[in-house]
Design a protein around this motif. Structure first.
Motif, PDB file in Angstrom:
ATOM      1  N   ILE A  42     -13.047   8.211  -1.553  1.00 37.04           N
ATOM      2  CA  ILE A  42     -11.975   8.878  -2.278  1.00 37.04           C
ATOM      3  C   ILE A  42     -10.912   9.408  -1.320  1.00 37.04           C
ATOM      4  N   PHE A  43     -11.319   9.819  -0.137  1.00 40.63           N
ATOM      5  CA  PHE A  43     -10.352  10.282   0.865  1.00 40.63           C
ATOM      6  C   PHE A  43      -9.507   9.108   1.361  1.00 40.63           C
ATOM      7  N   ALA A  44     -10.137   7.955   1.545  1.00 38.84           N
ATOM      8  CA  ALA A  44      -9.408   6.754   1.953  1.00 38.84           C
ATOM      9  C   ALA A  44      -8.404   6.348   0.885  1.00 38.84           C
ATOM     10  N   ILE A  45      -8.801   6.455  -0.364  1.00 38.89           N
ATOM     11  CA  ILE A  45      -7.909   6.095  -1.472  1.00 38.89           C
ATOM     12  C   ILE A  45      -6.731   7.053  -1.540  1.00 38.89           C
ATOM     13  N   TYR A  46      -6.992   8.344  -1.345  1.00 42.75           N
ATOM     14  CA  TYR A  46      -5.896   9.326  -1.319  1.00 42.75           C
ATOM     15  C   TYR A  46      -4.932   9.005  -0.182  1.00 42.75           C
ATOM     16  N   TYR A  47      -5.472   8.675   0.962  1.00 41.70           N
ATOM     17  CA  TYR A  47      -4.652   8.364   2.134  1.00 41.70           C
ATOM     18  C   TYR A  47      -3.723   7.180   1.843  1.00 41.70           C
ATOM     19  N   LEU A  48      -4.281   6.105   1.294  1.00 41.14           N
ATOM     20  CA  LEU A  48      -3.488   4.912   1.018  1.00 41.14           C
ATOM     21  C   LEU A  48      -2.505   5.138  -0.116  1.00 41.14           C
ATOM     22  N   LEU A  50      -1.125   8.008  -1.135  1.00 37.51           N
ATOM     23  CA  LEU A  50      -0.037   8.870  -0.677  1.00 37.51           C
ATOM     24  C   LEU A  50       0.918   8.078   0.220  1.00 37.51           C
ATOM     25  N   SER A  51       0.369   7.248   1.096  1.00 33.78           N
ATOM     26  CA  SER A  51       1.202   6.419   1.973  1.00 33.78           C
ATOM     27  C   SER A  51       2.071   5.482   1.149  1.00 33.78           C
ATOM     28  N   ALA A  52       1.482   4.845   0.143  1.00 31.70           N
ATOM     29  CA  ALA A  52       2.220   3.890  -0.684  1.00 31.70           C
ATOM     30  C   ALA A  52       3.370   4.564  -1.423  1.00 31.70           C
ATOM     31  N   VAL A  53       3.091   5.693  -2.046  1.00 33.45           N
ATOM     32  CA  VAL A  53       4.120   6.401  -2.809  1.00 33.45           C
ATOM     33  C   VAL A  53       5.275   6.818  -1.898  1.00 33.45           C
ATOM     34  N   LEU A  54       4.949   7.364  -0.748  1.00 33.65           N
ATOM     35  CA  LEU A  54       5.992   7.798   0.192  1.00 33.65           C
ATOM     36  C   LEU A  54       6.814   6.606   0.691  1.00 33.65           C
ATOM     37  N   MET A  55       6.162   5.491   0.917  1.00 29.62           N
ATOM     38  CA  MET A  55       6.886   4.301   1.370  1.00 29.62           C
ATOM     39  C   MET A  55       7.866   3.809   0.319  1.00 29.62           C
ATOM     40  N   PHE A  56       7.392   3.687  -0.921  1.00 26.53           N
ATOM     41  CA  PHE A  56       8.251   3.168  -1.983  1.00 26.53           C
ATOM     42  C   PHE A  56       9.423   4.100  -2.284  1.00 26.53           C
ATOM     43  N   VAL A  57       9.235   5.375  -2.063  1.00 29.12           N
ATOM     44  CA  VAL A  57      10.282   6.346  -2.378  1.00 29.12           C
ATOM     45  C   VAL A  57      11.257   6.547  -1.212  1.00 29.12           C
ATOM     46  N   LEU A  58      10.746   6.563   0.029  1.00 28.34           N
ATOM     47  CA  LEU A  58      11.564   6.963   1.164  1.00 28.34           C
ATOM     48  C   LEU A  58      12.108   5.831   2.023  1.00 28.34           C
ATOM     49  N   LEU A  59      11.360   4.746   2.172  1.00 27.65           N
ATOM     50  CA  LEU A  59      11.738   3.725   3.143  1.00 27.65           C
ATOM     51  C   LEU A  59      12.748   2.720   2.578  1.00 27.65           C
ATOM     52  N   ASP A  60      13.733   2.386   3.388  1.00 25.81           N
ATOM     53  CA  ASP A  60      14.675   1.329   3.005  1.00 25.81           C
ATOM     54  C   ASP A  60      14.020  -0.038   3.169  1.00 25.81           C
ATOM     55  N   ASP A  61      13.283  -0.195   4.243  1.00 28.81           N
ATOM     56  CA  ASP A  61      12.574  -1.440   4.537  1.00 28.81           C
ATOM     57  C   ASP A  61      11.093  -1.219   4.246  1.00 28.81           C
ATOM     58  N   LEU A  62      10.550  -2.000   3.314  1.00 31.72           N
ATOM     59  CA  LEU A  62       9.165  -1.796   2.873  1.00 31.72           C
ATOM     60  C   LEU A  62       8.142  -2.579   3.692  1.00 31.72           C
ATOM     61  N   LEU A  70      -3.408  -4.424   3.092  1.00 27.40           N
ATOM     62  CA  LEU A  70      -4.494  -4.883   3.958  1.00 27.40           C
ATOM     63  C   LEU A  70      -5.709  -3.969   3.873  1.00 27.40           C
ATOM     64  N   PHE A  71      -5.484  -2.671   3.944  1.00 25.65           N
ATOM     65  CA  PHE A  71      -6.609  -1.741   4.010  1.00 25.65           C
ATOM     66  C   PHE A  71      -7.162  -1.368   2.633  1.00 25.65           C
ATOM     67  N   MET A  72      -6.382  -1.607   1.584  1.00 23.14           N
ATOM     68  CA  MET A  72      -6.932  -1.492   0.233  1.00 23.14           C
ATOM     69  C   MET A  72      -8.088  -2.460   0.037  1.00 23.14           C
ATOM     70  N   ALA A  73      -7.960  -3.625   0.689  1.00 23.03           N
ATOM     71  CA  ALA A  73      -8.964  -4.677   0.522  1.00 23.03           C
ATOM     72  C   ALA A  73     -10.311  -4.314   1.119  1.00 23.03           C
ATOM     73  N   VAL A  74     -10.332  -3.311   2.010  1.00 22.96           N
ATOM     74  CA  VAL A  74     -11.583  -2.957   2.689  1.00 22.96           C
ATOM     75  C   VAL A  74     -11.929  -1.482   2.475  1.00 22.96           C
ATOM     76  N   VAL A  75     -11.459  -0.904   1.397  1.00 26.45           N
ATOM     77  CA  VAL A  75     -11.617   0.539   1.201  1.00 26.45           C
ATOM     78  C   VAL A  75     -13.001   0.920   0.671  1.00 26.45           C
ATOM     79  N   VAL A  76     -13.664   0.014  -0.038  1.00 28.57           N
ATOM     80  CA  VAL A  76     -14.949   0.340  -0.676  1.00 28.57           C
ATOM     81  C   VAL A  76     -16.075   0.319   0.361  1.00 28.57           C
ATOM     82  N   SER A  77     -16.754   1.434   0.522  1.00 32.29           N
ATOM     83  CA  SER A  77     -17.846   1.518   1.490  1.00 32.29           C
ATOM     84  C   SER A  77     -19.113   0.871   0.945  1.00 32.29           C
TER      85      SER A  77
END
Length: 481
Positions: A42-48, A50-62, A70-77
């Motif tokens: 769940i901590f890994a999911i929060y990390y990813l 939060l990163s995704a939301v901030l990227m889509f909102v703030l970054l000009d280049d995605l 990439l790391f969503m694919a390996v998040v399940v322990s």
């Protein structure tokens, strides 16, 4: 340029700097690895998330969003996996965990929609030939099983899911990527970071006596929370073009070239047959690209010769172990003396039969054959389709002639996109995509959620890359010349 709004401009700039840092992929890999071994999914999911939301909102280049995919694919322990091949846990179906995941996924979806709408409002959305080919492919997905005798209502939502994975993801990224020479170095480093995580998890697996004991390998126990040996092998092979691309850029690129041997060994130790076969095709292509573009061909040639001699020596010295590995890897290829391909031959026959039942729009993804072969041994999951393990046969059987034609057109358009202004950067992306396409001829990656995310992102990068990307190739961000 300062970000306007309620968020402090300076704080927003700090976040953007962190998300676009060349070290961010490696930090993400470390976080994901820690969460994997501690069961902190769940901590890994929060990390990813939060990163995704901030990227889509703030970054000009995605471009940095590839980290999320990439790391969503390996998040399940392994510990918390619902799969019977791993922890067989109810972790992801506990109300407290499930509620949080739903909220986080919803936030990511909202951020994606926000970015797509913003792109359209700013009149930056420019349809391409690849976009239109995906529109046609999506129509075929929606029509899967249409007018078939035993049409299942689940065909429609599954078709919608495929539309989101292919057309939706591509649409978000195609006009929000700004490919420069530095972009491809960043992208390649993301895959290198992923490879470190994958190798760490694979090596740890070999400490399990069920997997490796008495110089014997039992490939059936090479499983992970997020997938099995075939998924591990595919993800590792997916990293090889990136490692070789970076090796061609730097004076000390020979270190990365040596690292490619380590990843290749990982592909072998994954005991995935299709990965080993795929490596036989992909690695020589990467070698050709390395020797064509690297300025240090003599050093790399010497290292390749040393590696070849070392491999030959290992085969001679440990011939019994090598023989056992080969036998273990291919023992499932035959059944009662006939080629079986671990059940794939039977699935191919079923695909032909299903196509004959509904040749125009196919029998649908949720057809009678699929339901009869439903895997009900996965804890907590009501549906987990058994696919035909071949992209072409899958399109033919599930979506009929319409689907097969649309997929063929999509592939042709993709090739034309590559050939239009082809350069080393587009070639690098194309070879990475080729890994997924090749292995999907023997597996289900093109219909699996996370590999499809990666495919659609890379396709958007390919479409967005011009004949002459700007920037510099000296790459001093992480590696010195």
């Amino acid at each position: 340029m300062p970000i306007q709004g309620k968020t402090s401009p300076r704080f927003a700039e700090y976040i953007k700097t962190a998300l676009t840092s060349p070290f961010y992929p490696y930090i993400t890999a470390a976080v994901m690895l820690l969460c994997y071994f501690t069961g902190g999914d769940i901590f890994a999911i929060y990390y990813l998330a939060l990163s995704a939301v901030l990227m889509f909102v703030l970054l000009d280049d995605l471009t940095p969003a590839i980290n999320v995919f990439l790391f969503m694919a390996v998040v399940v322990s392994y510990k918390n996996s619902p799969s019977y091949t791993a922890g067989n846990s109810d972790y992801y179906f506990r109300p407290a965990i499930l509620a949080q995941i739903i909220v986080l996924v919803a936030l990511i979806v909202i951020a994606c929609i926000y970015r797509l709408v913003k792109t359209c409002v700013n009149k930056k959305f420019k349809p391409t030939a690849v976009f239109y080919s995906l529109c046609a492919l999506s129509a075929a997905f929606l029509l899967n099983g249409a007018f078939s005798k035993d049409y299942n209502i689940m065909n429609l939502p599954y078709g919608l899911l495929q539309c989101v994975l292919y057309l939706g993801i591509f649409s978000v990224f195609q006009n929000n990527l700004k490919p420069r020479k530095e972009t491809f170095k960043y992208l390649a480093n993301c895959f290198v970071a992923l490879s470190i995580l994958l190798l760490a998890e694979l090596v740890s697996k070999y400490f399990d006596p069920q997997v490796f004991s008495g110089w014997q390998i039992d490939r059936d126990y090479i499983t992970f929370g997020w997938g099995v040996r075939n998924t591990m092998g595919m993800m590792l092979l997916l990293c090889v073009p990136s490692v070789m691309y970076l090796a061609s850029l730097y004076k000390r690129g020979y270190l990365l070239f040596c690292y490619s041997f380590v990843i290749l060994a990982g592909c072998l130790l994954s005991m995935s047959r299709q990965t080993i076969l795929g490596a036989v095709i992909i690695y020589p292509i990467c070698l050709y690209m390395l020797f064509r573009h690297s300025k240090y061909r003599a050093v790399n040639a010497a290292l390749l010769a040393v590696a070849a001699v070392a491999v030959l020596a290992v085969i001679i010295i440990f011939r019994d172990l090598v023989s056992d590995i080969i036998k273990s890897a291919y023992e499932g290829m035959f059944l009662n003396g006939e080629l079986d391909g671990s059940g794939r031959i039977e699935l191919y026959i079923f695909a032909a039969m299903d196509f004959s039942k509904a040749p125009l729009f196919g029998a649908g993804f949720f057809n009678e054959t699929m339901l009869n072969y439903m895997d009900t041994t996965v804890s907590g999951l009501g549906i987990n389709l058994h696919f035909y393990h071949n992209t072409i046969l899958q399109m033919m059987a599930s979506c009929g002639i319409v689907g097969l034609v649309c997929y063929t057109v999509h592939r042709a358009v993709t090739v034309m996109c590559l050939c239009r202004g082809i350069n080393r950067y587009k070639s690098y992306i194309a070879v990475t995509i080729l890994v997924i396409l090749l292995l999907s001829l023997l597996d289900i990656h093109m219909f699996d959620i996370f590999p499809t995310f990666i495919y659609s992102y890379l396709l958007a990068m390919l479409a967005a890359t011009g004949p002459k990307p700007q920037g510099t190739d000296n790459g001093k961000a992480l590696f010195k010349n």
